[in-house]
Design an enzyme around this catalytic site. Sequence first.
Site, PDB file in Angstrom:
ATOM      1  N   PHE A 186       0.857  -1.177   0.000  1.00  0.00           N
ATOM      2  CA  PHE A 186       0.000   0.000   0.000  1.00  0.00           C
ATOM      3  C   PHE A 186       0.893   1.228   0.000  1.00  0.00           C
ATOM      4  O   PHE A 186       1.629   1.468   0.959  1.00  0.00           O
ATOM      5  CB  PHE A 186      -0.951   0.058   1.204  1.00  0.00           C
ATOM      6  CG  PHE A 186      -1.869   1.245   1.098  1.00  0.00           C
ATOM      7  CD1 PHE A 186      -3.037   1.187   0.355  1.00  0.00           C
ATOM      8  CD2 PHE A 186      -1.530   2.459   1.690  1.00  0.00           C
ATOM      9  CE1 PHE A 186      -3.855   2.305   0.202  1.00  0.00           C
ATOM     10  CE2 PHE A 186      -2.354   3.580   1.546  1.00  0.00           C
ATOM     11  CZ  PHE A 186      -3.512   3.498   0.804  1.00  0.00           C
ATOM     12  N   ASP A 193       9.146   2.757   2.189  1.00  0.00           N
ATOM     13  CA  ASP A 193       7.952   3.550   2.492  1.00  0.00           C
ATOM     14  C   ASP A 193       7.689   3.391   3.988  1.00  0.00           C
ATOM     15  O   ASP A 193       7.126   2.389   4.428  1.00  0.00           O
ATOM     16  CB  ASP A 193       6.760   3.076   1.655  1.00  0.00           C
ATOM     17  CG  ASP A 193       5.494   3.878   1.954  1.00  0.00           C
ATOM     18  OD1 ASP A 193       5.475   4.613   2.964  1.00  0.00           O
ATOM     19  OD2 ASP A 193       4.519   3.758   1.184  1.00  0.00           O
ATOM     20  N   LYS A 199       2.231  11.047   7.426  1.00  0.00           N
ATOM     21  CA  LYS A 199       1.398  10.754   8.599  1.00  0.00           C
ATOM     22  C   LYS A 199       1.872  11.461   9.875  1.00  0.00           C
ATOM     23  O   LYS A 199       1.623  12.639  10.031  1.00  0.00           O
ATOM     24  CB  LYS A 199       1.260   9.243   8.758  1.00  0.00           C
ATOM     25  CG  LYS A 199       0.492   8.630   7.584  1.00  0.00           C
ATOM     26  CD  LYS A 199      -0.169   7.310   7.853  1.00  0.00           C
ATOM     27  CE  LYS A 199      -1.172   7.003   6.755  1.00  0.00           C
ATOM     28  NZ  LYS A 199      -0.855   5.834   5.970  1.00  0.00           N
TER      29      LYS A 199
HETATM   30  C1  LIG Z   1      -1.072   5.916   4.420  1.00  0.00           C
HETATM   31  C2  LIG Z   1       0.015   5.400   3.586  1.00  0.00           C
HETATM   32  C3  LIG Z   1       0.350   5.993   2.355  1.00  0.00           C
HETATM   33  C4  LIG Z   1      -0.467   7.120   1.743  1.00  0.00           C
HETATM   34  O1  LIG Z   1      -0.514   8.255   2.523  1.00  0.00           O
HETATM   35  P1  LIG Z   1      -1.644   9.368   2.214  1.00  0.00           P
HETATM   36  O2  LIG Z   1      -1.277  10.498   3.126  1.00  0.00           O
HETATM   37  O3  LIG Z   1      -2.955   8.744   2.563  1.00  0.00           O
HETATM   38  O4  LIG Z   1      -1.541   9.711   0.787  1.00  0.00           O
HETATM   39  C5  LIG Z   1       1.428   5.491   1.651  1.00  0.00           C
HETATM   40  N1  LIG Z   1       2.144   4.456   2.132  1.00  0.00           N
HETATM   41  C6  LIG Z   1       1.860   3.860   3.306  1.00  0.00           C
HETATM   42  C7  LIG Z   1       2.708   2.731   3.787  1.00  0.00           C
HETATM   43  C8  LIG Z   1       0.775   4.288   4.069  1.00  0.00           C
HETATM   44  O5  LIG Z   1       0.463   3.671   5.202  1.00  0.00           O
END
Ligand SMILES: *Cc1c(COP(=O)(O)O)cnc(C)c1O
Length: 400
Positions: free
Chosen positions: A140, A225, A254
Amino acid sequence: MNTADYISLEDQYGAHNYQPLDVVLERGDGVWVYDVDGNKFMDCLSAYSAVNQGHCHPRLVKALSEQAQQMTLTSRAFRNDKLGKFYQTLCETTGYEMTLPMNTGAEAVETALKAARKWGYRVKGVEPDQAEIIVCDGNFHGRTITVVGFSSEAQYKEDFGPFPPGFINIPFGDARALEAAITPNTVAFMVEPIQGEGGVIVPPQGYLKKVRQICDKHNVLFMADEIQTGLGRTGKLFACDHEEVRPDVAIIGKALSGGFYPVSAVLASKEILGLFRPGDHGSTFGGNPLGAAVASEALTVLTEEGLIDNANELGEYFQERLAEIPSPHVKEVRGRGLLIGVELKPEAGGARRFCEALQDRGILCKETHQTVIRFAPPLVIKREDVDWALEHITEVLNME
Ligand SMILES: *Cc1c(COP(=O)(O)O)cnc(C)c1O
């Protein structure tokens, strides 16, 4: 207005791209949130780990409101007095040489993909438009068209094609598959050190170390990520720190602003981020003084208040105690620090009903992938809060 009124208003005017629990929140304080009917809940989602510092952390409220009265947005057409300090705090805290600020996680992922391609053409010498980036099944990385294009989740992509080429999927946690997928055109491997949305999937011990070695051997960028796993969530600053591995590129978002404001960033060396020239890339809000001020303070709060160590200590405790709960429904408890997944057996009837039962007892959780309950409270949680939650979780995991 009562709960039902708020819900019907949302449902009437807003696109239904989420299926939230039927709770309408109006106030938050630390690990606790309050709904419009005056009910109190423990937040065990933390807005997908964006609120690691706890709801409405007083130092962040202060930083945000002071900066809001001073200056909110300049755009990067002009400089502002908060950005340099933010860069410095971020690079000194994380040990990276350079950063490029964005707003949402998905934008930072897109930025990292651009950086990797640029590095591939300029430094590695890949022929124009031939760059390949390897990603994992179950990933994700956000919701833009490029990013959902390499998702293995059918619903994320359905009706949204066509998608940009240049991405290769391999199984998660399989270092051999990575080495086998590398070609002379491979510029990067992008991976979550723990797959969060994928169901709190922890790769085999030693995986990230092997990834580091393979990427070094083949001159491929290792891009982590850490948007969900980073900034203390797993009990270290980065989840990659558990294997003492340093990716070439780290992507964060985040909790970078403690949930106050969308702030994300790409972190890397000068060799990589130094390749961007004026006009190559940008964002109107990226690097704005309001975001920079609150993110600087959010990083300071994480380190000064010992939140990372707290996540480590209480995460281990929470996970151990969860694993001890005798329950007919639980298949596995896994995770790291305060990113914990409880996987239910297929015959348990799905995680949603357990989340609803927890809601009735004052705990807010969100299921991920139908069969996993994720427990990820703010990192300011105390041992007595964990004990309180465990009592209720024990009851719920023993319901019919
Ligand atoms: C939440 C998340 C994203 C995307 O972040 P947004 O601020 O919602 O665009 C990308 N990678 C990971 C691992 C995430 O948990």
